[in-house]
Write a protein that holds these residues in place. Structure first.
Motif, PDB file in Angstrom:
ATOM      1  N   LEU A   1      -3.546  -7.461   2.003  1.00  0.00           N
ATOM      2  CA  LEU A   1      -4.510  -6.346   2.054  1.00  0.00           C
ATOM      3  C   LEU A   1      -5.960  -6.824   2.083  1.00  0.00           C
ATOM      4  CD1 LEU A   1      -3.040  -3.658  -0.382  1.00  0.00           C
ATOM      5  CD2 LEU A   1      -2.850  -3.771   2.107  1.00  0.00           C
TER       6      LEU A   1
ATOM      7  N   HIS B   1       0.835  -1.210   0.000  1.00  0.00           N
ATOM      8  CA  HIS B   1       0.000   0.000   0.000  1.00  0.00           C
ATOM      9  C   HIS B   1       0.871   1.261   0.000  1.00  0.00           C
ATOM     10  CE1 HIS B   1      -3.767   2.099   0.596  1.00  0.00           C
ATOM     11  NE2 HIS B   1      -3.294   2.713   1.659  1.00  0.00           N
TER      12      HIS B   1
ATOM     13  N   ARG C   1      -5.471   5.687   0.140  1.00  0.00           N
ATOM     14  CA  ARG C   1      -4.287   5.896  -0.679  1.00  0.00           C
ATOM     15  C   ARG C   1      -3.939   7.379  -0.856  1.00  0.00           C
ATOM     16  NH1 ARG C   1      -2.688   2.800  -5.237  1.00  0.00           N
ATOM     17  NH2 ARG C   1      -1.256   3.928  -6.576  1.00  0.00           N
TER      18      ARG C   1
END
Lengths: 227, 227
Positions: B193, B163, B205
């Protein structure tokens, strides 16, 4: 292969001494394999292909690297003999924190200062290394050793101070561990070096000086050749 | 004070997420205290006077800092619930070694590459970060997670890859985690994830991108102003 314990090491290296001390405190029999760092052995390259550095502990043929990781391994493998860490999770966390701090701030800081040759920048680096050491000075307050009444994990981790730092001061033509400014660390260092098991396994001062001289000259030549 | 657990953290920080994940895996109740890093709280400065950084775990009023040290503390304090580390000392040593490697080589390498703006030097930094990641790619071979059938210490430690590294790639306008070159890490990251407990506690994000943008710009401005 059995359960044989082997230590690949060089006598002048503090991380190697940390491991030796821990094995001796635990009463573990081991074979010492001296490594020539100018001509690294296939055994070293095979056991530590990533960093290609000493110390490497080989136990039953399996390698363990990074001196603080090795100390934890020794503690967990021979747990019934001479505890290196407290039973208390908070005290264990503190020992790990200060060991990391010692390596990342104090060792790196002192080498940085030794590497510089002169001037204001060097003075600043010395001051910065001293500021880091001042935190350790506070930690030893009211205690004989960092781990209490007997030496343990953190004492071994910062065991470079009374002997290796003095050699580094000589090489770097500087004074960092001023006894007036760090009376408690100074006294701890004297007590530490007087422990027979420690005393008998530290390299002669002049050998450490030579070892550092080679390293510092190399670092300086690298820096001089950087465009 | 009691045995209360508090976590001083910022949601965008991977080291903070590591600690959150570990507390959740162990089923520990805790209070989340969100820290504004532009205006650090007296509680943070008081709890971590040395590094002044998050995360800080407060347990029964005592602070523990450095995310990997905190993970060990959590493992030792709530040892009967969800083991993060194997019982085997050699596997424990390997997890510690690779966690340190991930932080010192992969994280530092990726940030170094993101910080550079262009040219041959940036390409070299990307290649170097990839060479470090290739060691992790080998480690995951034949396993679902780094710790085996379920996630543990090392998965949390390198949990930034799927990520945070993607966000860093966006900020640094580069590609490091090429799925063709790192198929196993890529697959591990997707599996990681998808774990509900992980998924529900990762920051969006775009927030991570903003967070990295601020950090990278600051690092670039510092470098530009260095004489």
């Amino acid at each position: 292969m059995g359960d044989k314990v082997k230590l690949i090491a060089t006598p002048e290296s503090l991380p190697c001494c940390r491991v030796e001390w821990a094995l001796k405190l635990k009463g573990v029999d081991y074979e010492y394999i001296e490594e020539d760092l100018r001509n690294k052995s296939p055994l070293l390259l095979d056991s530590n292909p990533i960093h290609k550095k000493v110390p490497v502990l080989l136990h039953a043929g399996k390698p363990i690297v990074e001196s603080l990781v090795i100390l934890e391994y020794i503690e967990e493998t021979w747990k019934d003999k001479y505890p290196l860490l407290s039973e208390d999770p908070h005290e264990r966390a503190m020992a790990r924190f200060w060991a990391k701090f010692g390596d990342e701030k104090c060792v790196v800081g002192a080498f940085g200062a030794a590497w510089l040759t002169e001037g204001e920048e060097k003075n600043k680096a010395i001051e910065s290394a001293q500021e880091s050491l001042a935190f350790l000075e506070k930690q030893i307050q009211g205690k004989k050793y960092f781990e209490g009444e007997q030496i343990g994990f953190l004492d071994l981790a910062v065991g470079w101070i009374p002997h290796w730092l003095k050699a580094l001061e000589e090489v770097g033509e500087m004074k960092i561990l001023d006894a007036g400014r760090f009376p408690l660390l100074h006294e701890w260092g004297q007590n530490f070096l007087e422990i027979p098991l420690i005393k008998e396994s530290i390299p002669p001062r002049e050998k450490v000086v030579d070892y550092f001289n080679v390293g510092i000259s190399y670092m300086r030549s690298l820096a001089a050749n950087t465009p």
